[in-house]
Design an enzyme around this catalytic site. Structure first.
Site, mmCIF file in Angstrom:
data_model
loop_
_atom_site.group_PDB
_atom_site.id
_atom_site.type_symbol
_atom_site.label_atom_id
_atom_site.label_comp_id
_atom_site.label_asym_id
_atom_site.label_seq_id
_atom_site.Cartn_x
_atom_site.Cartn_y
_atom_site.Cartn_z
ATOM 1 N N GLY A 293 0.311 -3.250 2.721
ATOM 2 C CA GLY A 293 -0.659 -2.182 1.579
ATOM 3 C C GLY A 293 0.187 -1.626 0.578
ATOM 4 O O GLY A 293 1.358 -2.097 -0.031
ATOM 5 N N SER A 294 -0.075 -0.421 0.244
ATOM 6 C CA SER A 294 0.379 0.040 -0.925
ATOM 7 C C SER A 294 1.998 0.690 -0.744
ATOM 8 O O SER A 294 2.554 1.370 -1.533
ATOM 9 C CB SER A 294 -0.392 1.445 -1.462
ATOM 10 O OG SER A 294 -1.589 0.959 -2.006
ATOM 11 N N THR A 295 2.336 0.579 0.690
ATOM 12 C CA THR A 295 3.795 1.030 0.971
ATOM 13 C C THR A 295 4.676 0.118 0.075
ATOM 14 O O THR A 295 5.772 0.457 -0.315
ATOM 15 C CB THR A 295 4.218 0.974 2.199
ATOM 16 O OG1 THR A 295 3.786 -0.442 2.946
ATOM 17 C CG2 THR A 295 3.525 2.015 3.119
ATOM 18 N N LYS A 297 4.342 -0.789 -3.006
ATOM 19 C CA LYS A 297 4.451 -0.407 -4.359
ATOM 20 C C LYS A 297 5.636 0.422 -4.450
ATOM 21 O O LYS A 297 6.219 0.564 -5.653
ATOM 22 C CB LYS A 297 3.190 0.290 -4.572
ATOM 23 C CG LYS A 297 1.882 -0.129 -4.624
ATOM 24 C CD LYS A 297 0.742 0.761 -5.035
ATOM 25 C CE LYS A 297 -0.685 0.013 -4.964
ATOM 26 N NZ LYS A 297 -1.927 0.808 -5.071
#
Length: 572
Positions: A293-295, A297
């Site tokens: 997921g957004s980790t 990013k």
């Protein structure tokens, strides 16, 4: 017969000097027969003893072949495993194992009936067949408890006995089970660091009989048992509280790559590992791969900054969704405007991240993920390590979705290792479960990002904890920065908005990063609801609790003078 005797006597009397000769001849005849009898008797004795010796030799070989491991083949010693402070994680203890010599069993039925009163779980048919076999030696039950041994001794069954063996004992039970690992009934390592130790030569020493307990030095791990206890305690609570499928966490020293604690639940008790191989007991931190997921990013923004094509002042238009490869990319909580790089990060903009990746390009994006170790099989001592997955051929849609953590899977531990490189000065170093100092770590480290990128990422992590999704991951006084990741899970080939895999990566203290805490929770649910919960309200508080309870143990002193706005700190 009498006539023949008289004729012989008359012939002897006619011979001159017959008296002497007759007496002499009879003596010689009698002595010869005596010597013959003695020789025959000796030959018989030698033959009998030869047969006995041959039979014993034969039976000696038959014991090993028919009965499995003979009495002389007992478990070998293993070295103690201790944590970084010398606390025992695994050690050998003496235990009794029950064996039988079927040829000496008087009544197999009676023997089995008595044994079942103490060992009711014996396989009746199998045990009976073995007891009445012609084998010289068979194991009946390895590693008895003292109470079981005493009860069996009182049964008075002829033909059974006990051998003292080594048994592995884990004082902490399940606390560090996935790291320490397991041994089999013969005290051979089959998982975790136990297997690693065997693979380094212990198995060869045991095979040659050179694994003597007094000569084996303890194996010292990087684990801090105190922190390990905190981590496991918190993930157990989180899994129960959020009614999740599983949970896990890892604590790492970013300066050395040492793993100070790592746990995944559900787990198992190595002292009674009956369920250790159940699929839900998997060590999810190193042997499970997930879309993080957004980790991810974190790496997208770091890649953009490191490319030299993007600065902290760069802007990206996130006013409307973008469509690529038939997929519509939108923001979860969109701002509907142009965003700066810090805003892309703290608002976790999918659109902004996708455009950051587009600046770098497909090949540059894939190369950066490999450079940070996210797409290669991790190199560490722990045997249970999964290989990440990625598209066979990267197209633009793959690069765009990978920018916000979809489309490729890696392990949570690798994610923590990659983030370490973004804050420790730019050095990627393989994680270790053994003691390692900073000089040793740097000898195996590779510079993967620039100092400018490190400065920017430290600033962004700090800013996100103050103004973004990482607020619930902070701990007063410990200057925590971090990034959340709420990944929708794939169900029947489609992303589900009701099943999430949540993660949070925390770094502290941000003015001089020393430790990383990465937490994961699989399919957590909101309180009093069956709906899914996001990382900000599940994984982030979990990391906060771990830091709050363990920071002092790690030697980090609270400092309330830094509770102010984020500053662009230097990596020097």
């Amino acid at each position: 017969m009498i006539g023949r005797w008289r004729a012989k006597k008359e012939a002897e009397e006619q011979d001159s000097g017959s008296g002497r000769i007759v007496v002499d001849g009879i003596g010689k005849s009698t002595g010869g027969r005596a010597r013959t009898r003695i020789l025959i008797t000796m030959a018989v004795f030698f033959a009998v003893y030869g047969v006995i010796a041959g039979r014993l030799t034969y039976l000696g070989f038959q014991d090993l072949e028919e009965g499995g491991p003979g009495p002389s083949r007992v478990t070998a010693s293993r070295p103690d495993i201790v944590d970084r402070n010398g606390e025992v994680l695994a050690t050998d203890i003496n235990t009794a194992s029950l064996y039988a010599e079927p040829r000496r069993i008087v009544d197999a039925d009676e023997a089995l009936e008595k044994l079942l009163t103490v060992l009711p779980d014996l396989n009746i048919e199998q045990t009976y067949n073995r007891l009445q076999s012609d084998a010289g030696f068979i194991w009946l039950r390895r590693q008895l408890s003292p109470r079981q041994q005493q009860a069996i001794m009182q049964l008075g069954i002829p033909g059974i006995g006990f051998r003292t063996e080594k048994r592995r004992f884990y004082p902490g039970g399940a606390t560090a089970s996935h790291i320490v690992g397991l041994v089999n009934v013969d005290n051979k390592g089959i998982a975790g660091m136990e297997k690693y130790i065997d693979d380094q030569g212990l198995a060869d020493l045991q095979a040659t009989g050179l694994a003597v307990a007094k000569d084996l030095e303890p194996v010292r791990l990087s684990i801090d048992l105190r922190v390990q206890h905190v981590v496991r305690d918190e993930i157990v609570r989180a899994m129960e509280s959020y009614r999740a499928l599983s949970a896990g966490a890892v604590v790492m020293d970013v300066r050395t790559g040492e793993v100070l604690a790592m746990a995944s639940v559900p787990d198992f008790d190595p002292n009674n590992p009956y369920n250790a191989h159940d699929k839900d007991r998997l060590n999810r931190m190193s042997a499970g791969v997930y879309e993080m997921g957004s980790t991810i990013k974190s790496f997208t923004t770091a890649m953009a900054l490191d490319s030299g094509k993007v600065t902290m002042e760069s802007r990206f238009d996130a006013t409307r969704p973008i469509v690529v490869g038939g997929r519509r990319i939108r923001d979860f909580h969109g701002k509907g405007r142009v965003l700066t790089v810090p805003e892309v990060f703290i608002y976790s903009s999918n659109i902004g991240s996708a455009k950051e990746a587009d600046v770098v390009g497909i090949e540059g994006h894939r190369e950066f993920l490999y450079r940070l170790g996210l797409l290669s099989r991790m190199d560490t001592e722990l045997p249970e390590v999964a290989r990440p997955t990625e598209p066979k051929v990267w197209k633009k849609v793959h690069s765009i979705t990978a920018a916000f953590g979809h489309g490729f899977s890696t392990t949570p531990l690798q994610t923590a290792v990659g983030v370490s490189a973004l804050v420790n000065g730019g050095y990627l170093m393989p994680p270790t479960f053994l003691i390692r100092n900073q000089d040793q770590a740097m000898a195996s480290a590779t510079k993967v990002v620039s100092d400018y990128t490190v400065d920017g990422m430290r600033y962004l992590y700090n800013l996100n904890a103050e103004k973004g999704s990482g607020k619930r991951g902070t701990v007063p006084g410990y200057r925590v920065g971090g990034k959340t990741g709420t990944a929708e899970k794939v169900v029947n080939g489609r992303y589900s908005n009701e099943k999430n895999f949540n993660a949070f990566v925390a770094v502290f203290p941000m003015d001089n990063p020393q430790y990383i805490v990465l937490t994961v929770i699989d399919e957590p649910k909101r309180e009093n609801s069956t709906r899914s919960a996001t990382a900000g309200v599940t994984a982030a508080p979990l990391a906060s609790n771990i830091i709050r309870r363990s920071a002092a143990m790690l030697g980090v002193k609270p400092d309330f003078g830094h509770e102010s706005s984020a500053l662009l700190v230097s990596s020097q």
